[in-house]
Write a protein that holds these residues in place. Structure first.
Motif, PDB file in Angstrom:
ATOM      1  N   VAL A   9      -2.308  -9.594  -0.558  1.00 23.98           N
ATOM      2  CA  VAL A   9      -2.514  -8.802   0.467  1.00 23.98           C
ATOM      3  C   VAL A   9      -2.564  -9.401   1.823  1.00 23.98           C
ATOM      4  O   VAL A   9      -2.447  -9.447   2.883  1.00 23.98           O
ATOM      5  CB  VAL A   9      -2.953  -7.774   0.053  1.00 23.98           C
ATOM      6  CG1 VAL A   9      -3.951  -7.541   1.505  1.00 23.98           C
ATOM      7  CG2 VAL A   9      -2.104  -6.262  -1.007  1.00 23.98           C
ATOM      8  N   SER A  23       0.769  -1.246   0.193  1.00 28.31           N
ATOM      9  CA  SER A  23       0.048   0.071  -0.019  1.00 28.31           C
ATOM     10  C   SER A  23       0.392   1.222  -0.017  1.00 28.31           C
ATOM     11  O   SER A  23       0.527   1.979   0.612  1.00 28.31           O
ATOM     12  CB  SER A  23      -1.273  -0.294   0.879  1.00 28.31           C
ATOM     13  OG  SER A  23      -2.127   1.086   1.071  1.00 28.31           O
ATOM     14  N   MET A  37      -3.197  -8.907  -4.910  1.00 21.69           N
ATOM     15  CA  MET A  37      -4.339  -8.730  -3.894  1.00 21.69           C
ATOM     16  C   MET A  37      -5.167 -10.031  -2.632  1.00 21.69           C
ATOM     17  O   MET A  37      -4.601 -10.093  -1.254  1.00 21.69           O
ATOM     18  CB  MET A  37      -6.110  -8.684  -4.213  1.00 21.69           C
ATOM     19  CG  MET A  37      -6.561  -7.233  -4.550  1.00 21.69           C
ATOM     20  SD  MET A  37      -8.336  -7.214  -4.993  1.00 21.69           S
ATOM     21  CE  MET A  37      -9.278  -7.784  -4.148  1.00 21.69           C
ATOM     22  N   LYS A  62      -7.950  -6.818   0.055  1.00 21.52           N
ATOM     23  CA  LYS A  62      -6.867  -5.087   0.057  1.00 21.52           C
ATOM     24  C   LYS A  62      -7.368  -4.726   1.781  1.00 21.52           C
ATOM     25  O   LYS A  62      -9.212  -4.942   1.202  1.00 21.52           O
ATOM     26  CB  LYS A  62      -7.117  -4.754  -0.946  1.00 21.52           C
ATOM     27  CG  LYS A  62      -7.309  -3.221  -1.141  1.00 21.52           C
ATOM     28  CD  LYS A  62      -4.820  -3.045  -1.128  1.00 21.52           C
ATOM     29  CE  LYS A  62      -4.337  -2.519  -1.156  1.00 21.52           C
ATOM     30  NZ  LYS A  62      -3.659  -1.983   0.505  1.00 21.52           N
TER      31      LYS A  62
END
Lengths: 607, 423
Positions: A513, A364, A510, A533
């Protein structure tokens, strides 16, 4: 002396006869009102209230049904003088209440809102005990009668905001109603599915013509029921909701403020839509409707506020996925593009320095996306930085809108908010005509600034990524009546402006993540590949909102979800936990991680 | 004394036919008004069944009237009148109270209303008095006696508070007018009535004063060459009318009872009190008005059947006709009455003696008053007073009294050639 007097008398006799015939001609033939009055007088039109359509969940479980209700009505025209002491004793009213009620009826009549021939509701929703007592004594009070119809009952408390509620049509609504379908005292869906599908649910009133004498005693049906019409029941609805999942969602969100929306990506069917805090819908059905409604609607926690569609938040970091795909589509970066994490303009978090696109999503990285947005908005198409940004932003808007951001998706519920994707015109207005360029607006790069989304749009975004580039408008009803079909607009596929190949990066990122990034601890599942996410929506001076979107499994996804938990900090915590628990519940039937469930339940984040 | 015979071809069959039609149609209407699918028209527990009994007894009465010597009626006129006055006098003391009015005399369940029979008795007495040889209407003493004859029953009936029936006797003024009384009294009476209503309607009384003044001026001018007496009469009339205006408020507020005030006010403004004083008239108009052109058909009226109109088989029987037979029915009913009235006048005019003629006019005028007042009140042209519609309304006393009234005339008429002309 008496000549002509015989003729005078004859003329008087005949003249009177002629006057009568002329007057009778007017009463019997010319004037319509006596005919109408006669209808009202001798025939009571008894309304046969239709049964409202019931609503079941996708597995056939009952969500909303009807229960019988008895109202005591009064037609003022038929009311004779009665012993008010006896009356109060039978009907359980005080003299003052009685006087007040009648006064309010007469006020309405004076204001031409009603007339003395139509029934006024006198006592609402009689209990069976009251009903028996009143029915025994009803003969003493001409003009009063029992009207039976049905009222709503809710099998589950968990769907309150999505289903909505039903109440008597208000004066305002009645005034605005152009169809002429509604009459005073009718029930009408006021929110949620009850309101959106009102025309299917309500059915059609029937009318029974009953002959009665001057005391209002019914003497049988008029002309053998020749003019009677049967009521037509409303159409039943099958909801897309999975009641088990919905109730689990409500259970998890209990004591928190936020929303959960789960969508089946392949169809756009909403599996669960929870808004917290909520209310018990059965409070809004009984005779205590008005006082309960007052309590609920003035509650400081706003339980009637349907957060999934109405709460607008900044999208936060989740927006970076959309940014990444738009940038790829525009060709300003490739998946391999590395950008230095330069924290001089915009701050970042975590230990990383020079990531490629995957790494930037996983971590991020704020400076990465700041740079990406600059590349997108300033592509050198304009003569100066101002025009250039303008052209770039218009292009960027087009892509973002194709995901359903910044506009109403068109869910089958009222009051959907559109969120905001700022357009060049928006900034013109915001800057009052002063020039603006990238450096003025860059905070939209990381989902802050002017951007606004509602949780539904985020869930839809998750579904779109799961589908690699298309979505069906999220909806709550999969079948109307016997059709087996939803409304036609929900069968229409919406393509984004992004090539499906460009979704690969986002999906991979994703997945990382969840497996290795910000959500690895709480969202990772043993047997299912979850892509997600996190987002943390800044909310100064209050604690941040925790946001998480996800879909699972990665291949052939069955569920896409967005979770917002207000004031509960990082997205990796409350929101990611709830989302993963929901996915487990839906795909596996329950969680294997009681510690996570306990974590969610223990944390009370109500602000 | 020559033996009387009933010579059927001397009876006026036209009148008998009209009478028969009215009574029969009335009977059907009474059945319809109280109709109940399960019961027959002959059922004695229904009004229609009882009315049938009244009709049968009326036939017996008719036979009796026709058998009795025609001279009986003239000879015993005063005695009959006296007996009825005596009965009326008794009513307040030993009468039965029915529907709030003490107007009935009777034994057990059988009762009659002397006030109904006072009509023909008064007609006989007035006719006899006018028929006296040498009677002159312009004699003030004769006029006083005549007024006394009608004032007697009026006062006694007023004691029973039956204002409607008392008003019937005012109609003898029409008879007296026919026999030579000055129209002045009638005109002033009519004028007082009109002015009374106008005063209630018109806010500004000065307009009415102006109209009366103008009318007085014009009449004085037109009669300027006539005798001073006539000018005096005109002036007196104008003064009476002017006085009426000033006294209306007093009369209305102090002399009329509250329910009478309401009935008058309802006439002026029918929407005023649809559930109270206006209920009768309003429901009656609704029933009649809902009939349309041809009506809803026999036994099909919803308004009357379901008892929206109170007393609808007696005083408001016309509602049933209006609702079930429409305007055509109304036309037929009005035509029947017109035929009866004109036929009775025709019969009265062909009488050779004055007694019979005056009696004939009395019959015509009494029927006229009943017809006019009854229909006027059902269609809202006149305050509601209890006046039955002859031959149509349910009730033994009224049917018998009207039958007696009519058939005495037919009896006299059948023998008109047997009497000396004494005109």
């Amino acid at each position: 002396m008496n000549e002509g007097r015989k003729e005078v008398l004859q003329i008087v006799f005949v003249l009177v006869g002629l006057i009568f015939l002329v007057k009778l001609f007017f009463i019997q033939i010319v004037e319509e009102r006596y005919k109408n009055m006669a209808g009202v007088n001798a025939i009571r039109k008894e309304i046969q209230y239709p049964i409202r359509g019931i609503i079941k969940d996708r597995n056939g479980k009952l969500i909303v049904y009807n229960s019988p209700e008895f109202d005591l009505m009064v037609i003022l025209h038929e009311v004779k003088h009665f012993d008010s002491t006896r009356f109060c004793q039978v009907f359980g009213k005080t003299q003052d209440e009685l006087r007040l009620l009648f006064k309010s009826f007469y006020t309405e009549i004076r204001n031409r809102k009603a007339n003395r021939f139509q029934p006024f509701p006198f006592l609402r929703q009689l209990s069976t005990y009251d009903l028996a007592r009143i029915q025994d004594n009803l003969d003493e009070f001409p003009g009063f009668f029992i009207q039976d119809r049905t009222t709503r009952a809710y099998a589950s408390k968990a769907v309150a905001n999505a289903i909505g509620y039903v109440s008597e049509i208000s004066k305002n609504q009645l005034d605005r109603d152009k169809t002429g379908i509604y009459k005073q005292g009718d029930y009408i869906g006021q929110s949620g599915i009850e309101s959106f599908y009102e025309e299917y649910l309500r059915g059609q009133r029937g009318i029974k013509h009953l002959m009665r004498n001057k005391d209002g005693v019914i003497k049988g049906s008029y002309e053998g029921g020749k003019y009677d019409t049967l009521s037509v029941p409303g159409q039943d609805l099958v909801s897309t909701i999975d009641l088990t999942l919905q109730e689990y969602g409500a259970f998890l969100l209990n004591g928190k403020s936020g929303s959960i929306i789960a969508i089946e990506p392949a169809t756009g069917e909403i599996l669960a839509m929870v808004s917290g805090p909520s209310y018990d819908p059965n409070l809004l059905t009984g005779k205590n409707y008005s006082q309960n409604f007052k309590l609920i609607s003035t509650d400081s926690l706003k339980p009637l506020f349907n957060r999934p569609l109405m709460a607008q938040y900044r999208p936060g970091s989740i927006f970076k996925i959309a940014q990444a795909m738009v940038a790829l589509q525009e060709g300003v970066i490739t998946p391999e593009t590395r950008i230095r994490c330069d924290r001089s303009i915009i701050n970042c978090h975590g230990p990383h320095s020079n990531e490629d696109l995957r790494g930037a999503i996983t971590n991020s990285c704020n400076p990465y996306f700041h740079n990406v947005l600059r590349r997108m908005l300033n592509q050198g198409k304009g003569a100066n930085p101002f025009d250039d940004t303008r052209i770039g932003l218009a292009e960027w808007d087009k892509h973002m809108m194709s995901f359903g951001f910044g506009r109403r998706l068109g869910i089958d519920l009222p009051n959907e908010k559109r969120g905001l994707v700022p357009s060049p015109e928006y900034y013109d207005r915001a800057y009052g005509g002063r020039p603006w360029k990238f450096s003025n607006i860059y905070s939209i790069a990381i989902g802050e600034g002017e951007n606004m989304v509602v949780p539904l749009q985020m869930a839809n975004f998750a579904a779109t990524v799961a589908n690699k580039g298309f979505y069906y408008t999220p909806h709550l009803v999969k079948s109307i009546g016997n059709s087996g079909m939803p409304l036609p607009q929900y069968l229409e596929k919406h393509l984004t402006t992004i090539d499906s190949a460009n979704f690969r990066i986002a999906r991979d990122a994703m997945q990382r993540v969840v497996e290795a990034g910000t959500a690895q601890y709480r969202a990772k599942l043993k047997d299912i590949v979850v892509c997600g996410k996190t987002g943390t929506v800044q909310n100064e001076p209050n604690p941040d909102h925790s946001v998480f979107i996800a879909f699972a499994p990665k291949e052939n996804p069955k569920i896409a979800i967005s979770v917002y938990v207000e004031y509960s900090g990082q997205g990796g915590r409350a929101a990611a936990s709830i989302a993963s628990l929901m996915i487990e519940k839906y795909l596996l039937g329950g969680t294997q991680r009681p510690n996570i469930e306990e974590y969610v339940l223990k944390g009370k984040f109500l602000h | 004394m020559r033996r009387e015979e009933i010579i059927s071809h001397k009876i006026d069959w036209v009148t008998v036919l009209i009478y028969g039609l009215m009574v029969f149609w009335g009977w059907l209407n009474i059945y319809s008004a109280t109709y109940d699918e399960t019961q027959s028209i002959f059922d004695l527990s229904l009004n229609s069944g009882r009315q049938m009994m009244f009709i049968i007894t009326s036939s017996i009465l008719i036979l009796a009237i026709l058998i009795i010597d025609m001279r009986f009626y003239e000879t015993f006129a005063y005695i009959i009148y006296g007996v009825l006055l005596f009965l009326l006098l008794l009513v307040p003391f030993i009468g039965k109270e029915v529907g709030g009015n003490r107007a009935w005399l009777g034994v057990g369940s059988f009762g009659v209303q002397p006030s109904e029979f006072a009509k023909f008795a008064t007609a006989l007495a007035a006719a006899k008095f006018i028929g006296t040889i040498g009677f002159r209407m312009d004699n003030i003493r004769n006029q006083i006696v005549l007024f006394a004859i009608i004032a007697g029953p009026i006062l006694l009936i007023l004691l029973q508070k039956d204002y409607g029936t008392a008003m019937v006797f005012m109609v003898f003024l029409l008879v007296f007018y026919r026999e030579g009384m000055s129209p002045f009294l009638l005109l002033v009476g009519l004028g007082v009535g009109v002015i009374f209503i106008l005063t209630l309607l018109v806010e500004n009384n000065w307009i009415l004063f102006g109209i009366i003044g103008a009318a007085w001026g014009i009449l004085m001018y037109m009669n300027r060459r006539k005798k001073i007496r006539r000018l005096g009469i005109i002036t007196a009339g104008a003064l009476v009318l002017a006085f009426t205006i000033t006294s209306v408020e007093f009369i209305f507020d102090n002399l009329l009872e509250e329910h009478h005030q309401k009935r008058v006010m309802v006439l002026i403004n029918p929407e005023l009190d649809q559930l109270g004083a206006g209920y009768h008239v309003y429901q009656s108009k609704v029933a009649i008005g809902s009939g349309g052109v041809i009506g809803k058909g026999f036994l099909k009226g919803t308004q009357t059947k379901l008892k929206f109109v109170p007393e609808q088989y007696t005083d408001f029987i016309f509602c049933t006709i209006g609702e079930e037979h429409g305007w055509i029915g109304s036309l037929l009913m009005v035509s029947l009455f017109m035929s009866l009235l004109l036929r009775v006048v025709f019969i009265a005019e062909r009488q050779k003696n004055r007694f019979a003629r005056v009696y004939g006019y009395s019959v015509a005028c009494i029927f006229f008053f009943h017809f006019a007042t009854n229909i006027a009140m059902t269609i809202g042209l006149f305050p509601v007073i209890g006046i039955p519609l002859p031959f149509f309304s349910y009730g033994g006393s009224s049917l018998w009294s009207f039958t007696i009234l009519l058939f005495i005339l037919l009896k006299l008429d059948a023998h008109r050639m047997h009497v000396l002309q004494r005109l």
